[in-house]
Structures are given as C-alpha cells and as structure tokens.
Design an enzyme around this catalytic site. Structure first.
Site, mmCIF file in Angstrom:
data_model
loop_
_atom_site.group_PDB
_atom_site.id
_atom_site.type_symbol
_atom_site.label_atom_id
_atom_site.label_comp_id
_atom_site.label_asym_id
_atom_site.label_seq_id
_atom_site.Cartn_x
_atom_site.Cartn_y
_atom_site.Cartn_z
ATOM 1 C CG ASP A 182 -1.686 1.236 1.437
ATOM 2 O OD1 ASP A 182 -2.319 1.686 0.469
ATOM 3 O OD2 ASP A 182 -1.662 1.790 2.549
ATOM 4 C CG ASP A 383 -1.429 1.805 7.035
ATOM 5 O OD1 ASP A 383 -1.769 1.658 5.837
ATOM 6 O OD2 ASP A 383 -1.485 2.898 7.625
ATOM 7 C CG ASP A 387 -4.076 -1.316 3.118
ATOM 8 O OD1 ASP A 387 -4.276 -1.033 1.925
ATOM 9 O OD2 ASP A 387 -3.514 -0.548 3.915
#
Length: 501
Positions: A182, A383, A387
C-alpha cells in the site's frame, strides 16, 4: 434504527454512521480509514459519503443508501472473512516423513528380531537387537527438527520487532516472489507534510515570512493540512500571530486579518473564479500539482504572495526496504487508491517495479488474487482497514503495527515498530529457518541411516570392530539417540546469532 432513504444530520467532527448521498451542506470528510489517503475529501450536494468516515467542519445532511450488511465497511469485512476461510493449512514436512518412517522402523526392528532368532536360535540376544533398533531409531530428533527451528526463528523475529502469528507464515515467507505494498501509511508517512514554500517575485516575501503568514492564518483551522502547516512552522521556531475575524470557507480555505491586513489562504480554485492570477503564480501552481503536491495559495487583495505545498512523503526507510527486497530477488508492486500522478511520483522515488493507482479496497483484493495465479506466492503489506481484504487474500499478510486494529488482526506477520525494513528481515529469517529445518532433518536421517544398521547387527560378522558396536546395547543406543537430539537443538539455537544484514 437507520433505514434506507432516512435523512441524517451530521455535525462537525461526528462519524458518519451509514453510506449515503449528501442532500444539503458542504464539508470535508476524513476517509483515511477507508481509502488510506490522509488528505480529507471535499464533499458537497450529490456527493457520496461512507459509513465509518469522519465529517470535518461543515454541517451536512445526507440520505441513507446503504445500511447494515449493505455498507462498504460491511462488504470489506465479508471479503476478509472469505479470504481467510479459503486458506489451506500447510502440513509440516516432518509429519509427512514420520508417517512413513515410524512404520518402516517398526518393520526393520521386527525383521531384525526374526533374522537373528532364526540364525542363532537365541531369544534374548535377538530381542536386545530389536530393542536397540527401536531405541536408536526413536524419532525424537526428527520430531524436534521443525519445532525447535520454528521456535528459534520466531524468537529471532521478536528480537527485531517482527511477530509471526502462525508457523505457516514463518515457513511461507521464504517462498514469496512478489511483495505488494500500500502507499499511504505504508510506504509514506500517512500524513501531509510541508515540502515546498515558494514566494512569488511580487512582492518578494522571504520563505520564512510566507510560512509565518500562512501558519498564522491556519491557527484557527481544524483542517489536517492547516494543522500540518502550523506544526511545521512551530517546529522551525517561527513566532505566529493570532488571526482576527477568522472565517473558514468550507472546501476552499481560510480568511483572516493579520496585523490589520486581510489575507486569504486556500486552494487555487478558490481564487481562479474571481482573480486573474499572474502567469508566474499559475505556472508555479501547475508545476507543483504535476509533482502530486496539494497546493495552497496565499493571497492579499488581488495579489498572490506565494504558495505552500504539502505532500505525503516517503518514510525514511522505504527506499532501503525496497532495495533489500530487490536484493532478495523479489518483485515489488505498489497498490494505492490515490491518483495516478501522485502514485507514479512515489513509485519512482521508492523505486518499486510496478504501480497501480485509483484502486478501491475490494479491487486491491482482486489484484492480489490475480498476482497469485500460476502458484506464485504473494505478500501484501498494509496498515489500514482498506488493506484488510488484500492482506487476507495474500499468501502472507504483513501488517504495520502502527496501523489499524483490523489490519493487525488480519495480517500473518506484524511489523510491531512499523519499520518496512522488517519485511526483508522477516523473509531472511524465514529462509534461514527453513534451511535450519532441512539441516536438522538431514542430521536426524544421517544418524538413523548410519546407526540403525549398526543396531540391527550388520557389523557382527566383522571381528575388527569393537564388541560394543558388533552387539549395540540399548543403553548405548539411548545415549546415541540423546546425542542426536542435542545436535538438532544446538543447530536450531544458532538462528539466534543469524546475521540479517
């Protein structure tokens, strides 16, 4: 209880309870829990809002369109549960071997007893040889080979702030070929930071003076960008003035008086409608926007005094982490919900191999699934709540320990410090652990291959060998078996001294 088509009033700072469409009012909404992007999104009539996000300064009314299991957040939770439930358990190599080894040894022991009883006709010596075979072939070393190495590997990980939630994660991390990351909060800090302070030539303020004015105006603002500018100025030790007659223009910027003069500070589109900004200012704004910056303009009367740009910058360790992953022959892919232009800038700076932008949370999960085709093992690093589906879908989910509880709960490996260099370290620990397991199994098998025939009496016809080897007593067999187990444990403990680079 909220129902579809109910009209809901949301005050500044309140969390939006369900999905809907704004019917009245304007505001900015913090959607970081959903998209991972730190900069709030401007919302006006007819715009969609999502349950779980946080309203900013404005008062808004919206019509509920999705409640309960039909909200975006509920769909994300379902994706996580489905992905976790589809993972197949991994059977340890030692268990597979033991399933064949143990019956084999029992068979060898019975054959040994039968041959010696048939040849010598002596029951007790034949029984002693059979017992010696069983004792020396006791699969203690074989049983210790895997768990002791895994224990040492997880301990080494804990020393480095890497928590392996399952032994399967420790085993599979060594086999990863692709790492998907990410952007916001993972590769980047996840919050806006001041990166450019550029005065215009007219009237020619210094960067410090421009920053002081901008930060003074933002002292009365609750917007994250404003807070970032104020914090940056205060960290530089600048003395800020208190703004008078402060007024926030939702979605545009702020206006106030500083030392008796009126200034405005906000987004370029606020001024483009009413001011003919000088070409110098327009060029400056366009140049910074092409770099993915969020640009704020300081204006006095009809003159642009300069611009302040904020950006979600790379974490200090991100570039090093990507380099170390490349050194381990892994391909690095960045998935983000941010716009393509900004994503390309971050990707180039971090030197990742591929980038996909403007990807929704459910699409992230699908992208990971596509990468896993043809048996390629994929790791996902994230995080945020957005995600979580991708973390669950990946073969190994690396959760940033400073992220959301949902991501941490979903991940297989937790980077407790949030430092991305923990990813290549986790992979190195996994590879060293698997190498240690193979060494342990080799030690256990070599020991059995050499000593089982000795216990069975293969040396008995040869007078040149000592009597204790020609007729191996079960007590000596037990001692040899213990030595084998000690060698396996000692080899596993070497992991604690492994160099992770």
């Amino acid at each position: 209880m909220v129902k579809v088509d109910d009209i809901i009033l949301i005050r500044p700072g309140e969390r939006i309870p369900v999905d809907g469409i704004i019917v009245e009012g304007t505001s900015f909404v913090d959607e970081s829990m959903l998209t991972g992007e730190p900069i709030p999104v401007d919302k006006a009539k007819e715009d969609q809002v999502t349950g779980g996000t946080v309203n900013g300064e404005g008062l808004i009314k919206f019509r509920a369109t999705g409640v309960g299991k039909d909200t975006v957040l509920s769909r994300i939770i379902r994706l996580v549960q489905e992905a976790q439930g589809s993972k197949a358990p991994i059977q340890a190599l030692a268990d597979k071997v033991a399933a064949v080894f143990v019956p084999g040894v029992i068979g060898i022991a019975l054959v040994t007893f039968g041959i010696w009883w048939g040849v010598t006709g002596e029951f007790v010596p034949s029984m002693i040889r059979m017992v010696a075979v069983l004792v020396i072939a006791c699969p203690c070393a074989l049983g210790l080979a895997t768990p002791t190495a895994i224990m040492a590997g997880t301990g080494k990980g804990a020393e480095n702030g890497i928590l392996f939630k399952r032994s399967e994660a420790l085993e599979n991390a060594a086999k990863l070929k692709i790492i998907v990351m990410d952007k916001t909060g993972t590769l980047t800090l996840g919050k806006p930071a001041v990166v450019d302070i550029v005065p215009t030539r007219t009237p020619g303020l210094s960067p410090e003076a421009l920053l002081t004015l901008a930060a003074s105006l933002e002292k009365g603002s609750e917007h994250p960008i404003g807070k970032a500018i104020v914090a940056f100025a205060q960290n530089k030790g600048l003395a800020l003035d208190d703004p008078l007659n402060f007024k926030a223009h939702s979605g545009f910027g702020v206006e106030a008086q500083i030392k008796g003069e009126t200034f405005r500070f906000g987004k370029p589109r606020w001024f483009e409608k009413e001011l003919d900004l000088e070409e110098e200012a327009k060029t400056l704004i366009r140049g910074l926007q092409k770099k993915g910056r969020t640009v704020m303009v300081l204006v006095k009367d009809s003159t642009a005094l300069g611009v302040v740009a904020v950006f979600d910058v790379l974490k200090p360790e991100s570039k090093q982490a990507v380099k170390e992953l490349h050194d381990e022959a892994l391909r690095v892919v960045m998935l983000t919900g941010d716009n393509l232009e900004t994503a390309k800038i971050i990707a180039a700076e971090a030197q990742v191999d591929d980038v996909e932008a403007e990807v929704r949370p459910d699409e992230k999960s699908e992208r990971v699934k596509q990468l896993r085709k043809d048996g390629v093992l994929v790791g996902m690093v994230g995080d945020g709540i957005n995600d979580a589906p991708a973390l669950a879908q990946a073969d190994i989910g690396f959760a940033i320990g400073t992220g959301t509880d949902v991501a941490i709960e979903t991940g297989d490996i937790i980077l407790s410090s949030g430092n991305l260099t923990g990813i290549p370290k986790a992979i190195k620990i996994s590879r060293k652990t698997l190498a240690t397991i193979r060494q342990n199994l080799f030690l256990a098998f070599v020991y059995n291959i050499i000593l089982i025939p000795v216990a069975a009496g293969i040396l008995a016809p040869f007078d040149q060998f000592p009597d204790f080897l020609r007729q191996l007593h079960p007590i000596l067999a037990a001692l040899a078996m213990a030595a084998s187990s000690i060698s396996v444990v000692t080899n596993s403990l070497r992991l604690y001294k492994a160099d992770l680079g």
